[in-house]
Motif scaffolding. Sequence first.
Motif, mmCIF file in Angstrom:
data_model
loop_
_atom_site.group_PDB
_atom_site.id
_atom_site.type_symbol
_atom_site.label_atom_id
_atom_site.label_comp_id
_atom_site.label_asym_id
_atom_site.label_seq_id
_atom_site.Cartn_x
_atom_site.Cartn_y
_atom_site.Cartn_z
ATOM 1 N N ILE A 45 0.869 -1.166 0.000
ATOM 2 C CA ILE A 45 0.000 0.000 0.000
ATOM 3 C C ILE A 45 0.909 1.220 0.000
ATOM 4 O O ILE A 45 1.517 1.569 1.006
ATOM 5 N N GLY A 46 1.040 1.836 -1.173
ATOM 6 C CA GLY A 46 2.001 2.915 -1.342
ATOM 7 C C GLY A 46 1.360 4.232 -1.711
ATOM 8 O O GLY A 46 0.170 4.461 -1.480
ATOM 9 N N GLY A 47 2.190 5.112 -2.271
ATOM 10 C CA GLY A 47 1.722 6.431 -2.656
ATOM 11 C C GLY A 47 1.954 7.478 -1.596
ATOM 12 O O GLY A 47 1.649 8.652 -1.784
ATOM 13 N N THR A 48 2.507 7.053 -0.442
ATOM 14 C CA THR A 48 2.706 7.993 0.681
ATOM 15 C C THR A 48 4.182 8.076 1.084
ATOM 16 O O THR A 48 4.531 7.681 2.196
ATOM 17 N N SER A 49 5.087 8.527 0.289
ATOM 18 C CA SER A 49 4.863 9.060 -1.043
ATOM 19 C C SER A 49 5.234 8.012 -2.106
ATOM 20 O O SER A 49 5.790 6.973 -1.761
ATOM 21 N N TRP A 50 4.963 8.337 -3.385
ATOM 22 C CA TRP A 50 5.297 7.381 -4.446
ATOM 23 C C TRP A 50 6.809 7.265 -4.604
ATOM 24 O O TRP A 50 7.304 6.234 -5.065
ATOM 25 N N HIS A 51 7.555 8.296 -4.184
ATOM 26 C CA HIS A 51 9.020 8.228 -4.282
ATOM 27 C C HIS A 51 9.567 7.103 -3.398
ATOM 28 O O HIS A 51 10.421 6.319 -3.823
ATOM 29 N N SER A 52 9.090 7.015 -2.169
ATOM 30 C CA SER A 52 9.560 5.945 -1.283
ATOM 31 C C SER A 52 8.958 4.600 -1.669
ATOM 32 O O SER A 52 9.571 3.548 -1.448
ATOM 33 N N THR A 53 7.763 4.602 -2.284
ATOM 34 C CA THR A 53 7.162 3.349 -2.744
ATOM 35 C C THR A 53 8.044 2.704 -3.807
ATOM 36 O O THR A 53 8.184 1.475 -3.851
ATOM 37 N N ILE A 54 8.630 3.523 -4.648
ATOM 38 C CA ILE A 54 9.569 3.007 -5.657
ATOM 39 C C ILE A 54 10.733 2.302 -4.984
ATOM 40 O O ILE A 54 11.197 1.246 -5.434
ATOM 41 N N LEU A 76 4.303 -9.319 -6.533
ATOM 42 C CA LEU A 76 3.957 -8.095 -5.807
ATOM 43 C C LEU A 76 2.712 -7.454 -6.407
ATOM 44 O O LEU A 76 2.559 -7.381 -7.624
ATOM 45 N N LEU A 77 1.842 -6.969 -5.530
ATOM 46 C CA LEU A 77 0.683 -6.193 -5.953
ATOM 47 C C LEU A 77 0.791 -4.831 -5.283
ATOM 48 O O LEU A 77 1.102 -4.747 -4.100
ATOM 49 N N ILE A 78 0.551 -3.755 -6.032
ATOM 50 C CA ILE A 78 0.690 -2.403 -5.483
ATOM 51 C C ILE A 78 -0.618 -1.632 -5.600
ATOM 52 O O ILE A 78 -1.245 -1.605 -6.662
ATOM 53 N N TYR A 79 -1.013 -1.013 -4.484
ATOM 54 C CA TYR A 79 -2.164 -0.122 -4.461
ATOM 55 C C TYR A 79 -1.640 1.257 -4.091
ATOM 56 O O TYR A 79 -1.089 1.451 -3.006
ATOM 57 N N THR A 80 -1.789 2.225 -4.984
ATOM 58 C CA THR A 80 -1.269 3.565 -4.736
ATOM 59 C C THR A 80 -2.367 4.478 -4.185
ATOM 60 O O THR A 80 -3.378 4.704 -4.842
ATOM 61 N N MET A 81 -2.145 4.980 -2.975
ATOM 62 C CA MET A 81 -3.098 5.889 -2.354
ATOM 63 C C MET A 81 -2.862 7.306 -2.864
ATOM 64 O O MET A 81 -1.784 7.642 -3.345
ATOM 65 N N ASN A 82 -3.873 8.159 -2.713
ATOM 66 C CA ASN A 82 -3.789 9.562 -3.108
ATOM 67 C C ASN A 82 -3.163 10.342 -1.951
ATOM 68 O O ASN A 82 -3.831 10.625 -0.956
ATOM 69 N N GLN A 83 -1.881 10.690 -2.095
ATOM 70 C CA GLN A 83 -1.167 11.336 -1.004
ATOM 71 C C GLN A 83 -1.761 12.695 -0.632
ATOM 72 O O GLN A 83 -1.816 13.052 0.547
ATOM 73 N N ALA A 84 -2.225 13.444 -1.610
ATOM 74 C CA ALA A 84 -2.818 14.749 -1.319
ATOM 75 C C ALA A 84 -4.035 14.592 -0.408
ATOM 76 O O ALA A 84 -4.248 15.383 0.520
ATOM 77 N N LYS A 85 -4.821 13.548 -0.670
ATOM 78 C CA LYS A 85 -6.005 13.288 0.151
ATOM 79 C C LYS A 85 -5.603 12.855 1.560
ATOM 80 O O LYS A 85 -6.202 13.291 2.557
ATOM 81 N N VAL A 86 -4.576 12.027 1.644
ATOM 82 C CA VAL A 86 -4.082 11.575 2.953
ATOM 83 C C VAL A 86 -3.589 12.764 3.774
ATOM 84 O O VAL A 86 -3.922 12.901 4.958
ATOM 85 N N HIS A 87 -2.800 13.640 3.165
ATOM 86 C CA HIS A 87 -2.285 14.819 3.870
ATOM 87 C C HIS A 87 -3.419 15.732 4.328
ATOM 88 O O HIS A 87 -3.373 16.297 5.426
ATOM 89 N N ARG A 88 -4.439 15.865 3.498
ATOM 90 C CA ARG A 88 -5.582 16.704 3.891
ATOM 91 C C ARG A 88 -6.285 16.124 5.114
ATOM 92 O O ARG A 88 -6.608 16.854 6.061
ATOM 93 N N PHE A 89 -6.466 14.807 5.118
ATOM 94 C CA PHE A 89 -7.100 14.163 6.270
ATOM 95 C C PHE A 89 -6.217 14.280 7.519
ATOM 96 O O PHE A 89 -6.730 14.416 8.638
#
Length: 269
Positions: A45-54, A76-89
Amino acid sequence: MKVYFYFLIALVLVSCNDAKVEKNESDQSEMQTKNSKEMNVLGLIGGTSWHSTIEYYSAINQAVNDHYGNNTNPPLLIYTMNQAKVHRFQIENKWDSIAHMLVNAGLSLSKAGAESVLFCANTPHKVYDAVQEKLDIPVIHIADATASAIHKQELKKVLFLGTKYSMQENFITKRIKDNGIDVLVPQEQEVIDELHRIIIEELTYGNIVESSKAYVLNVIQNSVEEGAEGVVLGCTEFPLMIFQEDLEISIFDTTKIHSMAGVDFILNK
């Protein structure tokens, strides 16, 4: 007659070589299939951030390649979360909403075949218990893997650096402390705020600012004077900036450590 004889020999040699090539290809294909069947499926479960997910993706693939000594890749299976939405929450203190996002990601990965998942960041572990409760597959905890790595070096006291959430709260540090390790965190609010700013405004965008790196190194050096034997880079973006050659004390790169815990799961270690 002699020419015909040599032609037959050449034909036999070509046939033998073709058979060897086909056998080698068959053996390699069979080995890769065998390797694939032996491995567990891991969800990221990545995208927080996508740089570190890489970094997670790269480290896990490379470790599995190294394990088999060839180009065997892990399932491997990857689900990328919306980081902007996470930061807002995060700013709105809506951690239940973040937990809901993580649960949905975990369920999606589970339906796709994942047998375990991990959050590709430290801060989401704030809602680890709430997410794990909703999933039927295990979530590999970053703090457990980090504590194990610290124990292997037989260290007793470390500095922990991360977002303001992970430094001001104990959802990561307590889990490390429960493993018999003393954990220091910055106490000055201005230091906490500046470290958080560096993460959110620079590192999550992949920007490395030299003055910010110098600031972080100074914070680490101050902790050494307080007895820190190592530093836990408790934000998966910090390893984009701070490297072992920058320091005389041990660095615990939670991105790499957590990735290797994922590899252990994949390989049934």
